[in-house]
Enzyme design. Structure first.
Site, PDB file in Angstrom:
ATOM      1  N   SER A 599       0.848  -1.196   0.000  1.00  0.00           N
ATOM      2  CA  SER A 599       0.000   0.000   0.000  1.00  0.00           C
ATOM      3  C   SER A 599       0.878   1.238   0.000  1.00  0.00           C
ATOM      4  CB  SER A 599      -0.908   0.024   1.236  1.00  0.00           C
ATOM      5  OG  SER A 599      -1.599   1.257   1.335  1.00  0.00           O
ATOM      6  N   TYR A 612      -2.357  -0.909  10.283  1.00  0.00           N
ATOM      7  CA  TYR A 612      -2.344  -1.165   8.837  1.00  0.00           C
ATOM      8  C   TYR A 612      -1.090  -0.576   8.203  1.00  0.00           C
ATOM      9  CZ  TYR A 612      -3.821  -1.078   3.927  1.00  0.00           C
ATOM     10  OH  TYR A 612      -3.900  -1.252   2.573  1.00  0.00           O
TER      11      TYR A 612
END
Length: 731
Positions: A599, A612
């Site tokens: 990401s 995350y």
């Protein structure tokens, strides 16, 4: 025999008068008869056999009635054929070609005029039909009957491939069928059949030694029934002489139980795939049903396997003979089996090169791949190889047919194969070479097995569809099997399952399968890859899109738990997948590629996604570490998406609403999930340099690029697909 299924014990009579009553043309009836014949392996094999019908049509040039031959075109398959798969030719022009043939200085089998005549068929084309006509066309044209079937039934080939096939033909069929010596199809064989019809006016067909049967009638249904009657008589004769437990000399080896068999297969398949893919990657099909195991475990299997196949349709796929490995499952180890396979394939390649050198002609095509197409292992079964899954299933199917031919021939007499030179002259026939060159160009991933983990939705689903476009065999893996199955079903509905009807259990699959896996559980991932090996024989690329996003307040879990889950899925999951896949890559020794989805959050510090973001930062470094560990065989790269809202399980409705609220984007509670996601995607787009929403398809394009070979010298890199977030620029 009467025309009903009650008459037949070894074949199914499937003719339906109600269906045929609706047909309006000769071609309609021919397609129907062809589909019935092709749908039963006991009648003919996939892609094998020819059918034809002669009928009156209106000539588009003159408006007058003319007789036209409709015949299965080159490369067609009877089971799946439609009207477009049949060639159409003027009968008067085909017959006139005989005068042209006899003008040659030399005529007969294997003369130059034989091959030259094939191009002449095009001049007889009726109504500009684009379907290329078959080399078998004269066999149908010169027989003076309206309907002709040329089939490859196992039971009949067993007679045709017996040492005393002429005497057996007379014993089984009397004067109904006329025995003819082996001769490859062509113009001269068509003329010989024409003479048989003239010399034996009561004959209903001919046995083509080592090849099959051709029969005729003046009625569509009668021709179909006759084909079945011929097969039935041969099957009954074989059954009356069946050797029972002494078939193939009786059993020599034990068969492994399913668990042990699959464990052995999982160990040897990638290793074997590497051995047979030295010239070009191959895809496998495994078969271990009763008939194959009875053969490979038998006393006579080595002798019969070494003789090779008889029917030309068989060895064009299976090569002149298989590789038989005399491994004893009761006492030999898997390591011994690997050694036997390695030595066996090395010897097989040498033998094949010698076969080519001995039999080649001055104008023969270059030698093709010398690796075996069929590998036979006692206790295990058969492993067939082809350029794709469909091809390997057909190869397996053809060797199944060869086994049945050998069983029948050994029951009633003694099996004999074609002489090597005759086999070579079929395998390397210039007309067959021309047919191969007419095949469509292979797609970039046609020989590749691509495992997409997270294929149930979002980026994973889009990626599965993207690589399928390029011809890949796609393993749709997901934690939720039903979601993975939906994606696999979507692919199958678009691309089909291919032809060929062989393979045991999961190995009977098409180019897309669904498997369940939990990437945080090594045993689960290992079992997933084992299924992939049983389905296709190996892997080439792995694209991991599965991940998890957990934020404070989500799912009412603690921050400690969020860290545990985030790192288990987003980091350790990638490590488990990579290390399990690497076992297969190392066994294959074929170049591979791994893509791990990370990401842009890994490079951008943000509030509210601590677990995350840090797990994705760790995943970025995992990519770099794996690139070092798996080099030089495997390229490892990362795909870093940003704000892919559409179709993502990471953006459930509650998260979308929370984000819209956080960024003061107006919405109403009655708006649909998709409408809310679109609003959020448009908001995120305004923060990028390109001002465009990011879709799963954008990510899939990048994932495909990284496994396509176009970036073969790129490894250890993170490629961002974020619309241009300057905060994530490399620093």
């Amino acid at each position: 025999m009467s025309n009903s299924n009650d008459t037949f014990q070894h074949i199914n009579y499937a003719w339906d008068d109600e269906k045929t009553a609706q047909f309006n043309s000769t071609l309609d009836g021919l397609v129907y008869r062809s589909n019935l014949l092709g749908s039963d392996q006991r009648i003919t094999n996939t892609g094998g056999g020819n059918t034809s019908a002669k009928g009156i049509e209106i000539d588009p040039l003159t408006g007058k009635e003319v007789e036209v031959l409709w015949v299965k075109g080159s490369g067609g398959d009877l089971r799946t054929s439609t009207a477009e798969n049949f060639s159409s030719l003027y009968m008067d022009r085909l017959l006139a070609l005989q005068d042209r043939y006899y003008q040659a200085d030399e005529v007969g089998a294997k003369t130059q005029i034989e091959d030259d005549m094939v191009e002449m068929y095009r001049h007889a084309t009726f109504n500009l039909n684009p379907r290329a006509t078959s080399i078998d066309t004269p066999l149908h044209a010169f027989i003076p009957y309206k309907h002709v079937d040329h089939m490859h039934p196992n039971s009949v080939i067993a007679v045709a491939a017996s040492k005393n096939s002429k005497a057996l033909t007379e014993k089984i069929w009397g004067d109904e069928l006329i025995w003819t010596e082996w001769q490859r199809p062509g113009f001269d064989l068509g003329l010989k059949l024409q003479s048989i019809c003239k010399d034996y006016p009561n004959a209903k067909g001919a046995i083509l030694a080592g090849h099959g049967v051709i029969n005729w009638a003046n009625d569509n249904q009668a021709c179909y029934a006759l084909s079945l009657e011929i097969i039935e008589k041969a099957a009954r004769y074989i059954e009356a002489h069946d050797k029972g437990e002494d078939t193939f000399g009786g059993q020599k080896y034990i068969r492994l139980d399913a668990e042990n068999r699959n464990q052995v297969l999982a160990e040897i398949l990638p290793y074997l795939r590497g051995l047979v893919s030295g010239e070009a990657k191959l895809v496998g099909t495994v078969q271990y049903d009763e008939s194959i195991l009875r053969f490979v475990n038998s006393q006579d299997a080595p002798r019969l396997a070494d003789l090779g196949t008889s029917c030309p349709d068989h060895f064009l796929r299976t090569k002149i003979k298989p590789l038989y490995v005399a491994w004893d499952p009761a006492k030999d180890s898997v390591e011994q089996l690997k050694l036997m396979l390695s030595e066996g394939i090395e010897q097989y390649k040498a033998d094949y090169s010698q076969y080519y050198a001995t039999c080649k002609h001055d104008n023969s095509p270059n030698q093709r791949a010398s690796s075996p197409s069929i590998c036979l292992i006692p206790g295990i079964g058969m492993i067939a190889w082809g350029k794709n899954k469909s091809e390997s299933r057909v190869t397996a199917e053809f060797y199944n047919c060869a086994v049945e031919v050998m069983r029948g021939a050994e029951a009633i007499d003694e099996y004999i194969a074609l002489p090597q030179q005759e086999a070579f002259d079929i395998e390397y026939w210039l007309l067959e070479e021309a047919k191969l060159k007419r095949m469509p160009k292979e797609k970039p991933l046609a020989r590749e097995v691509v495992v997409v983990i997270g294929a149930g939705d979002g980026i994973g689903k889009a990626t599965a569809h993207r690589v399928a476009i390029e011809g890949a065999h796609v393993v749709c893996a997901d934690l939720r099997l039903e979601a993975a199955q939906q994606t696999a079903d979507e692919l199958t509905s678009v691309y089909g399952v291919g032809i060929g009807v062989s393979g045991s259990d999961i190995s009977s699959c098409g180019p897309a399968i669904a498997v369940q896996t939990d990437i945080t559980d090594r045993d689960s991932v290992s079992k997933m890859f084992q299924k992939v090996l049983l389905a296709y024989g190996g892997i080439d690329k792995v694209i991991l899109t599965a991940g998890v996003f957990l934020a404070p307040g989500q799912n009412s879990i603690s921050e400690d738990k969020m860290f545990d889950v985030s790192f288990a899925v987003n980091v350790k999951g990638g490590y488990i997948v990579a290390t399990e896949a690497n076992k297969i890559w190392q066994a294959q020794q074929l170049p591979g590629a791994l893509v791990i989805t990370t990401s842009v959050n890994a490079a951008v510090s943000k509030k509210g996604s601590l677990a995350y973001d840090t797990s994705k930062a760790a995943a970025n470094h995992l990519v770099r570490e794996l690139a070092v560990e798996l080099s030089p065989l495997v390229n490892v790269n990362g795909l870093a998406p940003a704000t892919v809202v559409k179709g993502s399980t990471m953006f459930p409705r509650d998260r979308v609403i929370a984000s819209l609220t956080k960024y003061s984007v107006s919405f109403t509670e009655d708006e649909s999930d998709d409408e809310l996601r679109d609003k959020l995607a448009l908001f995120y787009a305004q923060r990028t340099l390109t001002k465009q929403p990011i879709t799963p398809e954008d990510q899939a394009e990048a994932a495909y690029l990284m496994i396509s070979g176009q970036l073969s010298k790129t490894t250890g890199q993170i490629i961002s697909v974020d619309g241009g977030l300057h905060e994530a620029f490399l620093r």
